[in-house]
Design a protein around this motif. Structure first.
Motif, PDB file in Angstrom:
ATOM      1  N   ALA A  16      27.373  -0.459 -20.858  1.00  0.00           N
ATOM      2  CA  ALA A  16      25.945  -0.713 -20.622  1.00  0.00           C
ATOM      3  C   ALA A  16      25.346   0.369 -19.723  1.00  0.00           C
ATOM      4  O   ALA A  16      24.229   0.840 -19.964  1.00  0.00           O
ATOM      5  CB  ALA A  16      25.752  -2.093 -20.001  1.00  0.00           C
ATOM      6  N   ALA A  17      26.084   0.803 -18.721  1.00  0.00           N
ATOM      7  CA  ALA A  17      25.575   1.838 -17.797  1.00  0.00           C
ATOM      8  C   ALA A  17      25.356   3.155 -18.527  1.00  0.00           C
ATOM      9  O   ALA A  17      24.331   3.823 -18.337  1.00  0.00           O
ATOM     10  CB  ALA A  17      26.540   2.026 -16.637  1.00  0.00           C
ATOM     11  N   ALA A  18      26.306   3.543 -19.378  1.00  0.00           N
ATOM     12  CA  ALA A  18      26.177   4.800 -20.124  1.00  0.00           C
ATOM     13  C   ALA A  18      25.018   4.704 -21.111  1.00  0.00           C
ATOM     14  O   ALA A  18      24.222   5.651 -21.230  1.00  0.00           O
ATOM     15  CB  ALA A  18      27.474   5.124 -20.854  1.00  0.00           C
ATOM     16  N   TYR A  19      24.897   3.571 -21.800  1.00  0.00           N
ATOM     17  CA  TYR A  19      23.794   3.432 -22.758  1.00  0.00           C
ATOM     18  C   TYR A  19      22.448   3.485 -22.038  1.00  0.00           C
ATOM     19  O   TYR A  19      21.522   4.161 -22.494  1.00  0.00           O
ATOM     20  CB  TYR A  19      23.910   2.141 -23.575  1.00  0.00           C
ATOM     21  CG  TYR A  19      22.721   2.000 -24.473  1.00  0.00           C
ATOM     22  CD1 TYR A  19      22.617   2.762 -25.636  1.00  0.00           C
ATOM     23  CD2 TYR A  19      21.649   1.191 -24.118  1.00  0.00           C
ATOM     24  CE1 TYR A  19      21.489   2.704 -26.426  1.00  0.00           C
ATOM     25  CE2 TYR A  19      20.513   1.128 -24.900  1.00  0.00           C
ATOM     26  CZ  TYR A  19      20.444   1.888 -26.058  1.00  0.00           C
ATOM     27  OH  TYR A  19      19.319   1.841 -26.831  1.00  0.00           O
ATOM     28  N   ASP A  20      22.328   2.791 -20.912  1.00  0.00           N
ATOM     29  CA  ASP A  20      21.068   2.796 -20.158  1.00  0.00           C
ATOM     30  C   ASP A  20      20.709   4.204 -19.695  1.00  0.00           C
ATOM     31  O   ASP A  20      19.552   4.623 -19.782  1.00  0.00           O
ATOM     32  CB  ASP A  20      21.151   1.845 -18.963  1.00  0.00           C
ATOM     33  CG  ASP A  20      21.168   0.381 -19.378  1.00  0.00           C
ATOM     34  OD1 ASP A  20      20.824   0.070 -20.549  1.00  0.00           O
ATOM     35  OD2 ASP A  20      21.547  -0.461 -18.532  1.00  0.00           O
ATOM     36  N   ALA A  21      21.712   4.942 -19.213  1.00  0.00           N
ATOM     37  CA  ALA A  21      21.459   6.317 -18.753  1.00  0.00           C
ATOM     38  C   ALA A  21      21.031   7.200 -19.921  1.00  0.00           C
ATOM     39  O   ALA A  21      20.104   8.007 -19.797  1.00  0.00           O
ATOM     40  CB  ALA A  21      22.712   6.885 -18.089  1.00  0.00           C
ATOM     41  N   LEU A  22      21.689   7.042 -21.059  1.00  0.00           N
ATOM     42  CA  LEU A  22      21.359   7.834 -22.246  1.00  0.00           C
ATOM     43  C   LEU A  22      19.962   7.505 -22.753  1.00  0.00           C
ATOM     44  O   LEU A  22      19.138   8.397 -22.976  1.00  0.00           O
ATOM     45  CB  LEU A  22      22.399   7.596 -23.342  1.00  0.00           C
ATOM     46  CG  LEU A  22      22.227   8.363 -24.649  1.00  0.00           C
ATOM     47  CD1 LEU A  22      22.318   9.866 -24.419  1.00  0.00           C
ATOM     48  CD2 LEU A  22      23.278   7.911 -25.662  1.00  0.00           C
ATOM     49  N   SER A  23      19.673   6.231 -22.912  1.00  0.00           N
ATOM     50  CA  SER A  23      18.366   5.850 -23.471  1.00  0.00           C
ATOM     51  C   SER A  23      17.221   6.227 -22.536  1.00  0.00           C
ATOM     52  O   SER A  23      16.122   6.531 -23.001  1.00  0.00           O
ATOM     53  CB  SER A  23      18.329   4.366 -23.835  1.00  0.00           C
ATOM     54  OG  SER A  23      18.524   3.576 -22.701  1.00  0.00           O
ATOM     55  N   ALA A  24      17.469   6.284 -21.233  1.00  0.00           N
ATOM     56  CA  ALA A  24      16.427   6.682 -20.283  1.00  0.00           C
ATOM     57  C   ALA A  24      16.064   8.159 -20.425  1.00  0.00           C
ATOM     58  O   ALA A  24      14.987   8.582 -20.003  1.00  0.00           O
ATOM     59  CB  ALA A  24      16.872   6.395 -18.855  1.00  0.00           C
ATOM     60  N   CYS A  25      16.941   8.938 -21.040  1.00  0.00           N
ATOM     61  CA  CYS A  25      16.704  10.381 -21.197  1.00  0.00           C
ATOM     62  C   CYS A  25      15.996  10.740 -22.502  1.00  0.00           C
ATOM     63  O   CYS A  25      15.567  11.878 -22.675  1.00  0.00           O
ATOM     64  CB  CYS A  25      18.030  11.142 -21.110  1.00  0.00           C
ATOM     65  SG  CYS A  25      18.756  11.110 -19.464  1.00  0.00           S
ATOM     66  N   PHE A  26      15.902   9.815 -23.434  1.00  0.00           N
ATOM     67  CA  PHE A  26      15.228  10.088 -24.702  1.00  0.00           C
ATOM     68  C   PHE A  26      13.732   9.866 -24.543  1.00  0.00           C
ATOM     69  O   PHE A  26      13.308   8.940 -23.867  1.00  0.00           O
ATOM     70  CB  PHE A  26      15.738   9.152 -25.812  1.00  0.00           C
ATOM     71  CG  PHE A  26      17.003   9.625 -26.465  1.00  0.00           C
ATOM     72  CD1 PHE A  26      16.961  10.533 -27.519  1.00  0.00           C
ATOM     73  CD2 PHE A  26      18.230   9.153 -26.049  1.00  0.00           C
ATOM     74  CE1 PHE A  26      18.119  10.962 -28.140  1.00  0.00           C
ATOM     75  CE2 PHE A  26      19.399   9.575 -26.657  1.00  0.00           C
ATOM     76  CZ  PHE A  26      19.341  10.480 -27.706  1.00  0.00           C
ATOM     77  N   GLU A  27      12.947  10.718 -25.180  1.00  0.00           N
ATOM     78  CA  GLU A  27      11.497  10.494 -25.213  1.00  0.00           C
ATOM     79  C   GLU A  27      11.041  10.437 -26.669  1.00  0.00           C
ATOM     80  O   GLU A  27      11.549  11.157 -27.524  1.00  0.00           O
ATOM     81  CB  GLU A  27      10.738  11.546 -24.410  1.00  0.00           C
ATOM     82  CG  GLU A  27      10.576  12.877 -25.071  1.00  0.00           C
ATOM     83  CD  GLU A  27       9.772  13.844 -24.209  1.00  0.00           C
ATOM     84  OE1 GLU A  27       8.553  13.986 -24.428  1.00  0.00           O
ATOM     85  OE2 GLU A  27      10.388  14.466 -23.338  1.00  0.00           O
ATOM     86  N   GLU A  28      10.100   9.547 -26.918  1.00  0.00           N
ATOM     87  CA  GLU A  28       9.596   9.369 -28.280  1.00  0.00           C
ATOM     88  C   GLU A  28       8.553  10.432 -28.595  1.00  0.00           C
ATOM     89  O   GLU A  28       7.702  10.736 -27.767  1.00  0.00           O
ATOM     90  CB  GLU A  28       8.984   7.972 -28.414  1.00  0.00           C
ATOM     91  CG  GLU A  28       8.555   7.655 -29.827  1.00  0.00           C
ATOM     92  CD  GLU A  28       8.039   6.232 -29.963  1.00  0.00           C
ATOM     93  OE1 GLU A  28       8.867   5.317 -30.111  1.00  0.00           O
ATOM     94  OE2 GLU A  28       6.804   6.059 -29.903  1.00  0.00           O
ATOM     95  N   LYS A  29       8.647  10.981 -29.813  1.00  0.00           N
ATOM     96  CA  LYS A  29       7.670  11.959 -30.288  1.00  0.00           C
ATOM     97  C   LYS A  29       7.251  11.566 -31.695  1.00  0.00           C
ATOM     98  O   LYS A  29       8.070  11.109 -32.490  1.00  0.00           O
ATOM     99  CB  LYS A  29       8.267  13.364 -30.302  1.00  0.00           C
ATOM    100  CG  LYS A  29       8.629  13.876 -28.927  1.00  0.00           C
ATOM    101  CD  LYS A  29       9.180  15.279 -28.984  1.00  0.00           C
ATOM    102  CE  LYS A  29       9.511  15.746 -27.590  1.00  0.00           C
ATOM    103  NZ  LYS A  29       8.920  17.010 -27.260  1.00  0.00           N
ATOM    104  N   ILE A  30       5.971  11.788 -31.999  1.00  0.00           N
ATOM    105  CA  ILE A  30       5.420  11.422 -33.307  1.00  0.00           C
ATOM    106  C   ILE A  30       4.963  12.696 -34.009  1.00  0.00           C
ATOM    107  O   ILE A  30       4.312  13.552 -33.398  1.00  0.00           O
ATOM    108  CB  ILE A  30       4.255  10.432 -33.140  1.00  0.00           C
ATOM    109  CG1 ILE A  30       4.774   9.142 -32.464  1.00  0.00           C
ATOM    110  CG2 ILE A  30       3.607  10.117 -34.483  1.00  0.00           C
ATOM    111  CD1 ILE A  30       3.692   8.174 -32.053  1.00  0.00           C
ATOM    112  N   PHE A  31       5.306  12.802 -35.292  1.00  0.00           N
ATOM    113  CA  PHE A  31       4.959  13.976 -36.093  1.00  0.00           C
ATOM    114  C   PHE A  31       4.280  13.544 -37.383  1.00  0.00           C
ATOM    115  O   PHE A  31       4.618  12.509 -37.960  1.00  0.00           O
ATOM    116  CB  PHE A  31       6.220  14.781 -36.442  1.00  0.00           C
ATOM    117  CG  PHE A  31       6.879  15.415 -35.255  1.00  0.00           C
ATOM    118  CD1 PHE A  31       6.503  16.679 -34.833  1.00  0.00           C
ATOM    119  CD2 PHE A  31       7.868  14.742 -34.554  1.00  0.00           C
ATOM    120  CE1 PHE A  31       7.112  17.268 -33.728  1.00  0.00           C
ATOM    121  CE2 PHE A  31       8.482  15.324 -33.456  1.00  0.00           C
ATOM    122  CZ  PHE A  31       8.095  16.583 -33.049  1.00  0.00           C
TER     123      PHE A  31
END
Length: 187
Positions: A16-31
């Motif tokens: 859970a800690a690794a997933y939370d850290a990973l998902s916090a680093c992604f940003e959504e972009k729309i094209f």
């Protein structure tokens, strides 16, 4: 981010800690359709997860655009060569539908590798899957007929016909549109 969590579980279970850290680093972009994720000559500095939409990777050769892969929902997409080597891309990545991606920079990803070795293992598995598909495509192109290539494509990605222009499909298969039309005719 639910799509990303579901997808990642297919490869490797993160704490859970690794997933939370990973998902916090992604940003959504729309094209929008026809936008470019990357153009040749630019260095790809992000790994993307395609939440919604479709894109193609293509090379320019002798004035022709040669499609060499397609990306659809629930896949990681990037110019792997450029992303890994930090050299200019030799391909273009263009959206063929309006799309939503999650992006993570190489810098942030490398930081996570140092902190969570399980994330490094997960990304290694993603890379391995990419190269397995690449080798399968190469082997198929060498030993299968145009009709076999087309029928394999339909088996593996039946949704492709309704979503991808036939010109891109024929380029991907390495055949002319006329040959593709002949193959597609009912017998």
């Amino acid at each position: 981010m639910e799509e990303l969590a579901r997808y990642l579980k297919n490869y490797y279970h993160l704490s859970a800690a690794a997933y939370d850290a990973l998902s916090a680093c992604f940003e959504e972009k729309i094209f929008a359709k026809n936008d470019y994720l990357l153009k040749e000559g630019k260095i790809c500095r992000h790994l993307y997860f395609l939440k919604q939409g479709a894109l193609r990777g293509y090379y320019n050769a002798d004035g022709k655009a040669i499609t060499h892969w397609f990306g659809f929902e629930d896949n990681f997409v990037t110019s792997f060569y450029s992303f890994i080597t930090e050299k200019p891309a030799v391909e273009n990545l263009q959206f063929i539908e309006g799309s939503i991606v999650y992006a993570i920079s190489k810098e942030r990803l490398n930081g996570l590798f140092n902190q969570y070795h399980e994330i490094e293992r997960l990304v290694r598995i993603v890379y391995e899957q990419y190269y397995i598909r690449l080798e399968e495509r190469y082997v198929n192109a060498q030993f299968k007929t145009a009709a076999e290539l087309y029928h394999n494509l339909l088996e593996q990605s039946p949704h492709i016909i309704g979503r991808v222009p036939l010109g891109y499909i024929s380029s991907y298969l390495g055949i002319t549109q006329e040959t593709l039309s002949r193959i597609r005719k009912p017998r």
